[in-house]
Scaffold this active site. Structure first.
Site, PDB file in Angstrom:
ATOM      1  N   GLU A 199      28.588  82.935  79.687  1.00 59.17           N
ATOM      2  CA  GLU A 199      28.686  83.413  81.073  1.00 59.17           C
ATOM      3  C   GLU A 199      30.136  83.656  81.473  1.00 59.17           C
ATOM      4  O   GLU A 199      30.453  84.633  82.152  1.00 59.17           O
ATOM      5  CB  GLU A 199      28.034  82.417  82.045  1.00 59.17           C
ATOM      6  CG  GLU A 199      26.541  82.209  81.837  1.00 59.17           C
ATOM      7  CD  GLU A 199      25.687  83.418  82.214  1.00 59.17           C
ATOM      8  OE1 GLU A 199      26.239  84.424  82.682  1.00 59.17           O
ATOM      9  OE2 GLU A 199      24.457  83.351  82.007  1.00 59.17           O
TER      10      GLU A 199
ATOM     11  N   ARG B 161      31.418  87.465  82.302  1.00 61.12           N
ATOM     12  CA  ARG B 161      31.762  87.706  83.715  1.00 61.12           C
ATOM     13  C   ARG B 161      33.276  87.641  83.947  1.00 61.12           C
ATOM     14  O   ARG B 161      33.846  88.512  84.588  1.00 61.12           O
ATOM     15  CB  ARG B 161      31.054  86.689  84.616  1.00 61.12           C
ATOM     16  CG  ARG B 161      29.547  86.766  84.504  1.00 61.12           C
ATOM     17  CD  ARG B 161      28.845  85.868  85.502  1.00 61.12           C
ATOM     18  NE  ARG B 161      27.474  85.600  85.066  1.00 61.12           N
ATOM     19  CZ  ARG B 161      26.451  85.408  85.892  1.00 61.12           C
ATOM     20  NH1 ARG B 161      26.620  85.435  87.183  1.00 61.12           N
ATOM     21  NH2 ARG B 161      25.239  85.154  85.413  1.00 61.12           N
TER      22      ARG B 161
ATOM     23  N   ASP C 195      17.957  88.941  74.387  1.00 61.24           N
ATOM     24  CA  ASP C 195      18.192  90.312  74.859  1.00 61.24           C
ATOM     25  C   ASP C 195      19.506  90.949  74.412  1.00 61.24           C
ATOM     26  O   ASP C 195      19.527  91.957  73.707  1.00 61.24           O
ATOM     27  CB  ASP C 195      18.060  90.366  76.393  1.00 61.24           C
ATOM     28  CG  ASP C 195      18.854  89.281  77.140  1.00 61.24           C
ATOM     29  OD1 ASP C 195      19.491  88.440  76.474  1.00 61.24           O
ATOM     30  OD2 ASP C 195      18.841  89.287  78.387  1.00 61.24           O
TER      31      ASP C 195
ATOM     32  N   GLU D  24      19.103  95.232  85.537  1.00 59.35           N
ATOM     33  CA  GLU D  24      18.742  95.935  84.288  1.00 59.35           C
ATOM     34  C   GLU D  24      18.078  97.303  84.496  1.00 59.35           C
ATOM     35  O   GLU D  24      18.382  98.266  83.775  1.00 59.35           O
ATOM     36  CB  GLU D  24      17.867  95.042  83.400  1.00 59.35           C
ATOM     37  CG  GLU D  24      18.602  93.849  82.778  1.00 59.35           C
ATOM     38  CD  GLU D  24      18.838  92.699  83.755  1.00 59.35           C
ATOM     39  OE1 GLU D  24      18.175  92.689  84.822  1.00 59.35           O
ATOM     40  OE2 GLU D  24      19.674  91.826  83.466  1.00 59.35           O
TER      41      GLU D  24
HETATM   42  C1  DMJ Z   1      23.830  89.180  83.714  1.00 53.18           C
HETATM   43  O1  DMJ Z   1      24.640  88.077  83.730  1.00 53.18           O
HETATM   44  C2  DMJ Z   1      23.947  89.911  82.426  1.00 53.18           C
HETATM   45  O2  DMJ Z   1      23.456  91.192  82.571  1.00 53.18           O
HETATM   46  C3  DMJ Z   1      23.223  89.226  81.316  1.00 53.18           C
HETATM   47  O3  DMJ Z   1      23.263  89.972  80.134  1.00 53.18           O
HETATM   48  C4  DMJ Z   1      21.788  89.000  81.683  1.00 53.18           C
HETATM   49  N1  DMJ Z   1      21.669  88.359  82.938  1.00 53.18           N
HETATM   50  C5  DMJ Z   1      22.441  88.792  84.051  1.00 53.18           C
HETATM   51  C6  DMJ Z   1      21.802  89.879  84.890  1.00 53.18           C
HETATM   52  O4  DMJ Z   1      20.470  89.850  85.000  1.00 53.18           O
END
Ligand code: DMJ
Length: 675
Positions: free
Chosen positions: A306, A310, A439, A575
């Protein structure tokens, strides 16, 4: 005796054909002694004048007249010179007083920079402006170049030229007037405020090859839908700024905040969005916070994934967009502090790092890490190595990818969700999903391959194999509308469950097809984005739940999408909008913009908090009470609104997809060898 007077006396009466003016003291003495009264002097001069011949008088008069004319002429020209000299020095003084240390070439054309915090607390609502001309709609190959206008070499950022344009602006009184501004990719910047070039200690990043051509295009006007995104962003930002400034996330209902890492997560995640949306004042204020208050030397545990996507990703992309070395310095700092995560027996990183102490550890209950997490930090660490010249970052993350490439336990390229940090082996085998915990593994296979100039074949192999695995094991069609969806596989059993997170996939497939991969990837992308849209459209609020279950068999009165009570929340996730953006960029089909517009309106209808900010909701099926959760995730500003803005744009160079690759948190990073 004075010689002239003696000669004249000896010669008898004065001859009139020559001039002899004698004003010596002896003469005065000879006419009655020295008397200096004014009357005497006047009388004496007059007598002398009368004694002169006419010729002598004429010559004297002519000389006087001539001298007088010369005097007038020289006075006039000296006066002009003096006047201009005086005015110039006044102008210089005025300019220096208004902008200390900055001399504007033409203050009437380029307004003086404003202080970033001059408008604190003042958030003028953006009125949709009538565009002077309809927005330029450009389609076709994404490397299409536009005609070259003249260039202004004074105004240049590192990766782009800032162009001076005349745009109508709204005055306080609501009148429209012409004001010179500098615009760059939708950002509105005043001159002399472009940020410093990066420090010379830092390796100069490669310049994308087509930057020159990009520099020469006309700015594309912002349209009304983009203005609506700007308005939404400002509303969200107002909540964050008023109630959560410098904290991780806004709690818009309780007008407070929540802390996750204690690092101003929302602020950092939103930096490049502000830049792209052209919110200069907000950006400058946030930059000040980064400069003065963002400190990583803290005894705090952060999640490696994270904080990489970010914080590190956000800082790197902001550095690239702004050219401001502050962001690279901060990126280096957090990058170094995250490195202890890789000190594991297997080199598969731990999930958590204490960035103050330099220690790392797995979660308390396991020594496993999540597969998506350890394989979705590569774009950022690789870029950090390229920028700093320090290869340790790239080495650490490349090793993870190489290791995962060789692992057994995959199912036709599909990976399990966990990996052990001691053994380096997959755990919890037999469960395969494109949703949570797996994912972005798939997303980063493709994106690393593109980032590195499409040379790293193992990444491409793994990606292609995985998409074949998706087709073989996870794709089904729903009833009654025959929507193509991606389900899950658990120990051989198919589940028609699809996370909203899976909606990144159409965008990724489209990106792959755009980069030369199979055309049927694009077909699949088109089918899947329709499904993701239906996950919104078939729900009462027009907003998607976190998870849906698709009906495989038609039943009377049933839609394709079923929602379980535990899954009916919406976290303002990006998404679907992200994929809509890719689909619109690559196809030019306006329906994708229209779908995104519907979604934005529903966010405004059900998640907007009047006092500032947007909130996650608990129940997308109840329009009369969607049950606000009191939390605005940082990705709403970092991703959702950014992708909305880009989706509504007709400017393919507004983050050109042949030059930039978005990390999984929507932070654009340069492609090393652009197409
Ligand atoms: C974000 O932090 C990123 O896109 C991550 O890959 C998946 N989750 C969240 C958004 O849904």
């Amino acid at each position: 005796m004075y010689a002239g007077a003696a000669a004249a006396a000896a010669a008898g009466p004065p001859r009139r054909d020559f001039i002899s003016v004698s004003l010596g003291p002896e003469e005065a003495v000879g006419t009655g002694g020295y008397n200096n009264s004014k009357a005497w002097r006047r009388r004496s001069c007059w007598r002398k004048w009368k004694q002169l011949s006419r010729l002598q008088r004429s010559v004297i008069l002519f000389l006087f007249a001539f001298l007088a004319v010369c005097g007038v002429i020289s006075y006039t020209s000296m006066g002009e010179a003096w006047k201009s000299l005086t005015n110039k020095s006044l102008d210089d003084q005025r300019t220096e007083q208004e902008i200390p240390g900055v001399k504007l070439a033409n203050p009437a054309v380029l307004p003086a920079p404003q202080k970033a915090d001059a408008n604190r607390g003042d958030y003028p609502e953006l009125l949709p402006q009538k565009q002077p001309n309809p927005p330029h709609v450009r389609r076709g190959p994404s490397n299409l170049q536009i005609k070259a206008p003249r260039r202004d070499t004074r105004l240049k950022t590192r990766h782009s030229t800032i162009r001076a344009v005349e745009e109508p602006v709204q005055t306080d009184k609501g009148e429209k007037t012409e004001k010179s501004i500098i615009s760059w990719r939708g950002a509105v910047i005043e001159p002399d405020q472009n940020t410093e070039p990066p420090s010379s200690k830092i390796k100069e990043p490669e310049k994308p090859s087509s930057v020159e051509a990009e520099d020469q295009k006309e700015p594309v006007p912002i349209n009304e839908r983009q203005l609506a995104v700007i308005e939404a962003f400002r509303h969200a930002w107002r909540g964050y700024r008023d109630f959560a400034w410098g904290h991780d996330e806004l709690k818009p209902l309780s007008k407070s905040y929540s802390e996750w890492f204690g690092l101003g997560l929302t602020l950092i995640d939103a930096l490049d969005t502000m830049w792209i949306l052209g919110l200069k004042e907000e950006f400058e204020e946030a930059r000040k916070w980064v400069a003065n208050d963002l400190v990583f030397d803290k005894n705090v545990d952060v999640n490696l994934f994270e904080s990489t996507i970010r914080i590190l990703g956000g800082l790197l992309s902001t550095y690239h967009l702004s050219g401001d070395s502050l962001f690279l310095e901060k990126a280096k700092d957090i990058g170094n502090r995250l490195m202890p995560a890789f000190k594991t027996p297997s080199k598969i990183p731990y999930s958590d790092v204490n960035i103050g102490r330099g220690t790392a550890h797995p979660p308390r209950w396991t020594s496993d890490s999540t597969v998506a997490e350890v394989t979705s930090i590569q774009l950022e660490f690789r870029e950090l190595s390229r920028l700093t010249g320090d290869e340790k970052f790239q080495k650490a993350v490349d090793e993870v990818m190489k290791h995962v490439h060789t692992l057994s336990g995959k199912n036709d390229g599909l990976v399990p969700m966990f990996i052990n940090t001691n053994s380096g082996q997959f755990t919890h085998l037999g469960v395969y999903t494109l949703g949570a915990r797996a994912d972005s593994y798939y997303e980063y296979l493709l994106k690393q391959w593109i980032q590195g100039g499409k040379k790293e074949n193992e990444l491409l192999e793994d990606y292609m194999r995985a998409i074949e695995g998706v087709k073989k094991h996870l794709l089904r069609r729903s009833a009654p509308r025959k929507l193509t969806f991606v389900g899950e596989l658990a120990h051989g059993h198919f589940s028609a469950k699809m996370d909203h997170l899976v909606c990144f996939l159409p965008g990724t497939l489209a990106l792959g097809a755009h980069n030369g991969l199979d055309a049927d990837h694009m077909k699949l992308a088109e089918a899947l984005i329709e499904t993701c849209y239906q996950m919104y459209a078939q729900v009462e609020t027009g907003l998607s739940p976190e998870i849906v279950h698709f009906n495989l068999h038609a039943q009377k009165g049933h839609k394709d999408v079923e929602i379980k009570p535990a899954d009916r929340h919406n976290l303002l996730r990006p998404e679907t909008v992200e994929s809509l953006f890719y689909m619109y960029r690559f196809t030019g089909d306006k329906k994708y913009q229209d779908w995104g517009w519907e979604i934005l309106q529903n966010f405004n209808k059900y998640t907007r908090v009047p006092t500032g900010g947007y909130t996650s909701i608990n129940n997308v099926q109840n329009p009369s009470n969607p049950e606000p959760r009191d939390k605005m995730e940082s990705f709403f500003l970092g991703e959702t609104l950014k992708y909305m803005f880009l989706l509504f744009s007709d400017d393919i160079d507004l983050i050109n997809l042949d030059k930039y690759i978005f990390n999984t948190e929507a932070h654009p990073l340069p492609i090393w060898v652009p197409a």
